[in-house]
Design a protein around this motif. Structure first.
Motif, mmCIF file in Angstrom:
data_model
loop_
_atom_site.group_PDB
_atom_site.id
_atom_site.type_symbol
_atom_site.label_atom_id
_atom_site.label_comp_id
_atom_site.label_asym_id
_atom_site.label_seq_id
_atom_site.Cartn_x
_atom_site.Cartn_y
_atom_site.Cartn_z
ATOM 1 N N PHE A 44 0.611 -1.279 0.029
ATOM 2 C CA PHE A 44 0.134 0.065 -0.160
ATOM 3 C C PHE A 44 0.886 1.266 0.090
ATOM 4 N N GLN A 47 2.421 1.947 -3.482
ATOM 5 C CA GLN A 47 1.378 2.475 -4.520
ATOM 6 C C GLN A 47 1.087 3.910 -4.095
ATOM 7 N N VAL A 48 1.083 4.163 -2.834
ATOM 8 C CA VAL A 48 1.154 5.986 -2.403
ATOM 9 C C VAL A 48 2.204 6.414 -2.917
ATOM 10 N N LYS A 50 4.026 5.611 -5.360
ATOM 11 C CA LYS A 50 4.059 5.867 -6.847
ATOM 12 C C LYS A 50 3.135 6.885 -7.249
ATOM 13 N N SER A 51 2.030 7.042 -6.634
ATOM 14 C CA SER A 51 1.087 8.321 -7.035
ATOM 15 C C SER A 51 1.621 9.632 -6.364
ATOM 16 N N ARG A 52 2.082 9.612 -5.440
ATOM 17 C CA ARG A 52 2.309 10.863 -4.778
ATOM 18 C C ARG A 52 3.890 11.483 -4.893
ATOM 19 N N PHE A 67 -5.799 13.980 -4.393
ATOM 20 C CA PHE A 67 -5.470 12.936 -3.982
ATOM 21 C C PHE A 67 -6.450 12.079 -3.309
ATOM 22 N N ILE A 69 -7.373 8.137 -1.872
ATOM 23 C CA ILE A 69 -6.628 7.146 -1.250
ATOM 24 C C ILE A 69 -7.416 5.833 -1.730
ATOM 25 N N ILE A 72 -6.174 3.580 -4.562
ATOM 26 C CA ILE A 72 -4.853 3.155 -4.138
ATOM 27 C C ILE A 72 -4.988 1.962 -3.233
ATOM 28 N N GLN A 75 -5.973 -0.516 -5.348
ATOM 29 C CA GLN A 75 -4.917 -1.227 -6.136
ATOM 30 C C GLN A 75 -4.109 -2.190 -5.165
ATOM 31 N N SER A 76 -4.066 -1.968 -3.979
ATOM 32 C CA SER A 76 -2.903 -3.022 -3.249
ATOM 33 C C SER A 76 -3.896 -3.927 -2.434
ATOM 34 N N SER A 118 9.585 -0.750 -7.133
ATOM 35 C CA SER A 118 8.733 0.493 -7.367
ATOM 36 C C SER A 118 9.395 1.736 -6.737
#
Lengths: 211, 539
Positions: A44, A47-48, A50-52, A67, A69, A72, A75-76, A118
């Motif tokens: 998790f 993934q955070v 990766k996006s932030r 943003f 959550i 995300i 996705q996780s 990642s």
């Protein structure tokens, strides 16, 4: 080979011995659910990240204030959860030996390279220009394929399948995941309607009582 | 303690204060918002409020132009007693090299020539020297044949540098080339060539290039504009649009593989849409617009003499409103780009028929201003905007239903932006910083200004500044370039330090390996920090 190892050493052993590692772990009955849950948490986090996070040229949208959550999380954690449930449900029917706990642990262990790579690739975007993006895609692809390899051998060891059985079961697991998510969405909307139904009855009674 | 009296007094005072502030602010808003719309511009994240680049200067109708002279027997411009003094569904407007305006007054079947102040100079209603004739039957059944000396549903006009007038005479199926006295020099009619497969020849728009070639947009011909050589021969078609690839088209292509020939013949053919209007710039590039609603492929093109779209490779530019949404209320609209005009200084104006908005672009296709609206009968709003022209600080929009010409004048802010853009496009990046900063002072939402400053800083060698402004402008490309240079510079300046750090890391690794080999550091010392578990303990 001495199998006198701590859980973290087992994790390391599994990751760096993709083909034998899970078999070893299975026969020695190793693997910790606690560590697995920590790994899912880090999935998790990855993934955070990766996006932030990321260099401006790579991830401009990390620099906006928007943003959410929820995607995300889906996705996780949700993907992980449905994978475990679908795989267990399917493989139990088809002579798989794995218990749900073991599926959860082996899946989580095999995700480690993906998580690490990642985060490393996001870190690299701060220093590389888009001309050098090949390095970043190399690292992230490395993590992805490594994890996939681990997952295949993990599931193979977990259920004691042959290679082709494993691949087939994994494909069907993905189908099962989609089914679960679909049913989940369906259920949500149905419950919403049921709730609405009871709420209407409640208001109706309320009006009648008042009148 | 504050007494009750005092409390209510304070309350009253605050109420009065708030109402005053509210009143003043509304008064200020109404004083600022002269136009019947809110100006906006597209930033990287979507539409944002902006300053007006243009405001309405005046609206000119037929009377203001002096069209009453046409029915006044004492005037030299007299045509007939009942010649209307107003425009009637004007379709096209052209500004000649001399600065004179030509308006196609479609409903009155005439072409008006106006001076730069939009005052009537001449009216072209009847022409002499036509080779064509028309046969009419009057109420007694007597057939008379007369020269085709009048226009019927004229739709387009163009005037070349020698002041020859080209008129697209739609229903008479011809393009007239005439001189300033209305003498027809040549008539372009339906080509006899086998290349021309259309049954009809209904020209709607016309332009002429520097070499004297005539380009004619013909209704229901989608293979491009018809080109006529200076001697009047049909030489071919120019620059057809491409077929837009839609989901439907892909599905159809897929099914075609399974169909028989008979079934294939029944399928609807995917044909490109014809363009609605065009303009030519001083370098001979031809700009076209396609009016079909929401078309994405080839909506606006810039074509060279060979008919190649020089913007085809630019995938990230698009014209008109983005996502087909109104900025104010979010309802979907249909973008129909109806006219394109290239000013002398290279600015491109695109007119959207549905929203009545004018989109102004610089020569590099950066959106500069959006002005105009579609609602109401107010100044600056249009019900059927048909044509756009510009000269200097003014932009002229012809409305086919309100039957007038709206004149927009550039504001101080507009001038600021134009100054900056002009300097920047000339390559004078440093000089452009001043005007760009002035633009930001007046409108902090103006994204292009940040982009301009970022580029200027980059060319100046101030890479950190460039990165900062690129971040504000949300432009990854400039940021990336600036960052690359910044990193190179940093490494060059701190070369010794970087080398020292790398060497230090190598030495540390070697020392660690050595110590481990000697047994001073045991293998897995880090992992041993965690609790050791017995075999089989986990499951």
């Amino acid at each position: 080979m001495i199998y006198d190892m701590t859980p973290v050493q087992w994790l390391k052993h599994v990751i760096f011995h993709p083909i034998d590692g899970f078999e070893d772990m299975r026969w020695k009955k190793q693997g910790s659910l606690k560590i697995a849950l920590v790994i899912v948490f880090f999935l998790f986090v990855a993934q955070v990240v990766k996006s932030r996070f990321g260099g401006f040229a790579y991830n401009m949208y990390a620099y906006t204030s928007l943003f959410s959550i929820i995607p995300i999380l889906i996705q996780s954690v949700v993907y992980y959860g449905t994978w475990v449930v679908a795989n267990w449900a399917l493989c139990t029917l088809f002579n798989g030996e794995g218990k749900m706990k073991r599926v959860a642990i082996y899946t989580a262990y095999s995700l480690v390279p993906y998580i690490v790579c990642s985060i490393i690739s996001v870190f690299m975007t701060y220093f590389l220009t888009t001309d050098e993006s090949i390095w970043i895609s190399f690292i992230s692809n490395l993590g992805l394929y490594w994890s996939l390899l681990l997952l295949i051998f993990g599931m193979k060891a977990c259920h004691q399948y042959s290679f082709s059985q494993t691949i087939l079961s994994m494909i069907f697991t993905v189908v099962g995941m989609l089914l679960i998510l679909f049913l989940f969405v369906l259920m949500m909307s149905l419950f919403q309607q049921v709730w609405l139904f009871f709420y209407t009855i409640y208001t109706e009674i309320l009006y009648r009582l008042r009148a | 303690m504050v007494s009750k009296m005092q409390k209510s007094k304070i309350k009253k005072l605050t109420a009065a204060l708030i109402s005053t502030v509210m009143f003043v602010s509304t008064a200020m808003v109404s004083a600022v918002a002269l136009e019947p719309y809110n100006s906006y511009i597209y930033s990287a994240s979507g539409p944002v409020s902006s300053q007006d680049g243009y405001t309405v200067d005046k609206v000119v109708n037929g009377l203001d132009m002096g069209l009453e002279q046409l029915s006044d027997p004492s005037s030299p411009l007299f045509i007939s007693e009942n010649e209307p003094a107003v425009l009637n569904e004007p379709m096209d407007m052209f500004r000649s090299a001399k600065g004179e305006f030509y308006i196609v007054d479609n409903g009155n079947a005439r072409v008006l020539k106006l001076d730069s102040d939009l005052k009537l100079l001449k009216c072209f209603k009847y022409f002499t020297g036509s080779n064509m004739s028309v046969t009419e039957t009057d109420e007694n059944g007597v057939e008379t044949t007369r020269e085709l000396n009048f226009l019927k549903n004229p739709r387009g006009v163009y005037v070349d540098t020698d002041d020859n007038i080209f008129i697209a005479d739609y229903d008479n199926s011809r393009v007239i080339k005439c001189d300033q006295d209305g003498n027809i020099l040549h008539e372009y009619t339906r080509p006899d060539s086998t290349m021309y497969t259309g049954q009809t020849f209904n020209p709607s728009k016309v332009i002429c290039d520097n070499g004297g070639n005539l380009y004619v947009i013909v209704a229901s011909v989608n293979t491009g504009a018809c080109v006529f050589s200076p001697t009047g021969e049909f030489t071919g078609f120019f620059g057809a649009n491409r077929v837009e690839v839609t989901f439907q088209l892909i599905v159809q292509r897929m099914w075609r593989n399974f169909y028989s020939d008979a079934q294939k013949a029944k399928l609807a053919k995917a044909a490109p849409v014809e363009y609605a209007n065009f303009d030519i710039d001083s370098d001979g590039f031809i700009y076209t617009v396609t009016e079909v609603a929401n078309v994405k492929t080839d909506a606006v093109k810039k074509m060279n003499a060979a008919g190649k779209n020089v913007w085809a490779s630019l995938t990230d530019i698009y014209f008109g409103d983005q996502n087909q949404t109104y900025w104010s209320n979010g309802t979907t609209i249909q973008v129909r780009l109806t006219d394109v005009e290239v000013a002398e200084d290279g600015l491109i104006h695109v007119l959207d028929f549905t929203s009545g908005r004018v989109f102004q672009y610089d020569p590099d296709c950066n959106l500069l201003f959006i002005f105009g609206a579609s609602r109401d009968n107010q100044q600056g709003a249009f019900s059927a905007p048909n044509a756009i022209e510009s000269s200097g600080d003014y932009v002229y929009v012809l409305d086919g239903r309100k039957n007038d010409v709206t004149v927009f004048k550039k504001t101080v802010f507009g001038q600021c932006v134009h100054d900056a853009v002009e300097l920047f496009n000339k390559g004078l990046y440093t000089e452009a910083i001043g005007p760009w900063e002035e633009v930001i002072k007046r409108d902090g939402n103006y994204n292009l200004a940040y982009e301009g400053i970022a580029k200027a800083r980059y060319y100046q060698g101030d890479y950190e500044g460039a990165m900062e402004y690129a971040k504000i402008a949300f432009d990854a490309e400039i940021y990336d370039r600036a960052y690359k240079s910044y990193r190179d510079e940093y490494l060059r300046e701190n070369f010794t330090m970087v080398v020292v750090i790398i060497l230090l890391v190598i030495v540390l690794i070697l020392v660690y390996a050595r110590l481990k080999k000697k047994g001073i550091i045991k293998k897995g010392w880090f992992i041993r920090l965690f609790k050791k578990k017995k075999e089989g303990g986990a499951q």
